[in-house]
Design a protein around this motif. Sequence first.
Motif, PDB file in Angstrom:
ATOM      1  N   ILE A   1      37.203  49.553  51.315  1.00 35.64           N
ATOM      2  CA  ILE A   1      37.865  48.518  50.524  1.00 35.64           C
ATOM      3  C   ILE A   1      38.782  49.145  49.487  1.00 35.64           C
ATOM      4  O   ILE A   1      39.921  48.700  49.297  1.00 35.64           O
ATOM      5  CB  ILE A   1      36.821  47.594  49.860  1.00 35.64           C
ATOM      6  N   ARG A   2      38.306  50.180  48.818  1.00 30.71           N
ATOM      7  CA  ARG A   2      39.160  50.837  47.820  1.00 30.71           C
ATOM      8  C   ARG A   2      40.406  51.437  48.482  1.00 30.71           C
ATOM      9  O   ARG A   2      41.499  51.416  47.894  1.00 30.71           O
ATOM     10  CB  ARG A   2      38.367  51.904  47.069  1.00 30.71           C
ATOM     11  N   SER A   3      40.262  51.947  49.698  1.00 28.22           N
ATOM     12  CA  SER A   3      41.423  52.489  50.420  1.00 28.22           C
ATOM     13  C   SER A   3      42.427  51.382  50.732  1.00 28.22           C
ATOM     14  O   SER A   3      43.646  51.557  50.578  1.00 28.22           O
ATOM     15  CB  SER A   3      40.971  53.164  51.720  1.00 28.22           C
ATOM     16  N   LYS A   4      41.915  50.212  51.151  1.00 30.38           N
ATOM     17  CA  LYS A   4      42.803  49.088  51.471  1.00 30.38           C
ATOM     18  C   LYS A   4      43.479  48.554  50.212  1.00 30.38           C
ATOM     19  O   LYS A   4      44.626  48.111  50.257  1.00 30.38           O
ATOM     20  CB  LYS A   4      42.007  47.984  52.175  1.00 30.38           C
ATOM     21  N   ILE A   5      42.763  48.585  49.097  1.00 30.22           N
ATOM     22  CA  ILE A   5      43.358  48.164  47.827  1.00 30.22           C
ATOM     23  C   ILE A   5      44.543  49.072  47.495  1.00 30.22           C
ATOM     24  O   ILE A   5      45.626  48.596  47.113  1.00 30.22           O
ATOM     25  CB  ILE A   5      42.300  48.198  46.700  1.00 30.22           C
ATOM     26  N   THR A   6      44.361  50.371  47.667  1.00 28.59           N
ATOM     27  CA  THR A   6      45.443  51.321  47.399  1.00 28.59           C
ATOM     28  C   THR A   6      46.615  51.077  48.344  1.00 28.59           C
ATOM     29  O   THR A   6      47.785  51.086  47.931  1.00 28.59           O
ATOM     30  CB  THR A   6      44.936  52.759  47.545  1.00 28.59           C
ATOM     31  N   GLN A   7      46.306  50.848  49.616  1.00 29.96           N
ATOM     32  CA  GLN A   7      47.349  50.587  50.608  1.00 29.96           C
ATOM     33  C   GLN A   7      48.117  49.305  50.306  1.00 29.96           C
ATOM     34  O   GLN A   7      49.284  49.161  50.682  1.00 29.96           O
ATOM     35  CB  GLN A   7      46.731  50.505  52.006  1.00 29.96           C
ATOM     36  N   SER A   8      47.464  48.376  49.613  1.00 21.56           N
ATOM     37  CA  SER A   8      48.105  47.102  49.260  1.00 21.56           C
ATOM     38  C   SER A   8      48.893  47.192  47.960  1.00 21.56           C
ATOM     39  O   SER A   8      49.433  46.189  47.487  1.00 21.56           O
ATOM     40  CB  SER A   8      47.043  45.999  49.141  1.00 21.56           C
ATOM     41  N   GLY A   9      48.926  48.392  47.375  1.00 17.53           N
ATOM     42  CA  GLY A   9      49.699  48.595  46.161  1.00 17.53           C
ATOM     43  C   GLY A   9      48.903  48.513  44.881  1.00 17.53           C
ATOM     44  O   GLY A   9      49.474  48.537  43.787  1.00 17.53           O
ATOM     45  N   GLY A  10      47.588  48.427  45.000  1.00 19.36           N
ATOM     46  CA  GLY A  10      46.757  48.289  43.817  1.00 19.36           C
ATOM     47  C   GLY A  10      46.515  49.608  43.100  1.00 19.36           C
ATOM     48  O   GLY A  10      46.334  50.647  43.735  1.00 19.36           O
ATOM     49  N   LYS A  11      46.530  49.541  41.781  1.00 17.50           N
ATOM     50  CA  LYS A  11      46.215  50.705  40.948  1.00 17.50           C
ATOM     51  C   LYS A  11      45.215  50.256  39.888  1.00 17.50           C
ATOM     52  O   LYS A  11      45.439  49.276  39.191  1.00 17.50           O
ATOM     53  CB  LYS A  11      47.475  51.262  40.282  1.00 17.50           C
ATOM     54  N   ASN A  12      44.110  50.978  39.783  1.00 17.96           N
ATOM     55  CA  ASN A  12      43.073  50.648  38.809  1.00 17.96           C
ATOM     56  C   ASN A  12      42.567  49.211  38.969  1.00 17.96           C
ATOM     57  O   ASN A  12      42.375  48.487  37.985  1.00 17.96           O
ATOM     58  CB  ASN A  12      43.588  50.854  37.379  1.00 17.96           C
TER      59      ASN A  12
END
Length: 217
Positions: free
Chosen positions: A14-25
């Motif tokens: 999930i954290r990897s997908k968050i990063t891939q979606s442009g999420g930071k922190n």
Amino acid sequence: MVDPSEVAARVHEIRSKITQSGGKNVALIAVTKTFGIDAINAAFLAGCDGIGENYAQELLGKIDEGIPPIDVHFIGAIQSNKVRQLAGHVALWQSIDRVSVIAELAKRAPGARILLQVDTTGEPSKGGVLPQDLDSLRTSAETVGLVVEGLMTIGPTHGDEAARAASFSLLRSLVDSHGLDICSMGMSGDYEQAVANGSTMVRVGSGIFGARPAQKH
């Protein structure tokens, strides 16, 4: 029983997908409602940023069992008469949308950190203050000393991608116009799109723990 190794793997994904979606922190809140204390322990070990509970009596039972040192977020509709029992145990109240609850929080948990829930879909079952009434609700909360840290919403139940985007974009714009920090939106089925639209906090349950058992509240 919840398998901690499976939970850790899902949290990593999930954290990897968050990063891939442009999420930071982006904070990841593990929704542990209806799961046992083993799920909370697994979420803690996996490094989740907090756990989310919806039902007062269920949460109180878990508190009695002993919750590890992880922030507890109350993310369900809270009844005023339950606030007293939960005061001191909840780090962030995520679903505040009524003046009556604000008044009780001010009495029982002075200075409580809260998110105001906004209705961004027009679905009555979801709760939340209407966007045009947000200013008034925020004033009510801050006047009695509560700390409004951000806003939260629940995306459309049966909406398509465009409907979800409209819901999430509306909340993000309200967070920005109010100068707030936390934009809590996105759950197991739509957190990637929520992050792409500016979410800073997602609430994921089945995506971390698998199928949810029957409700116990």
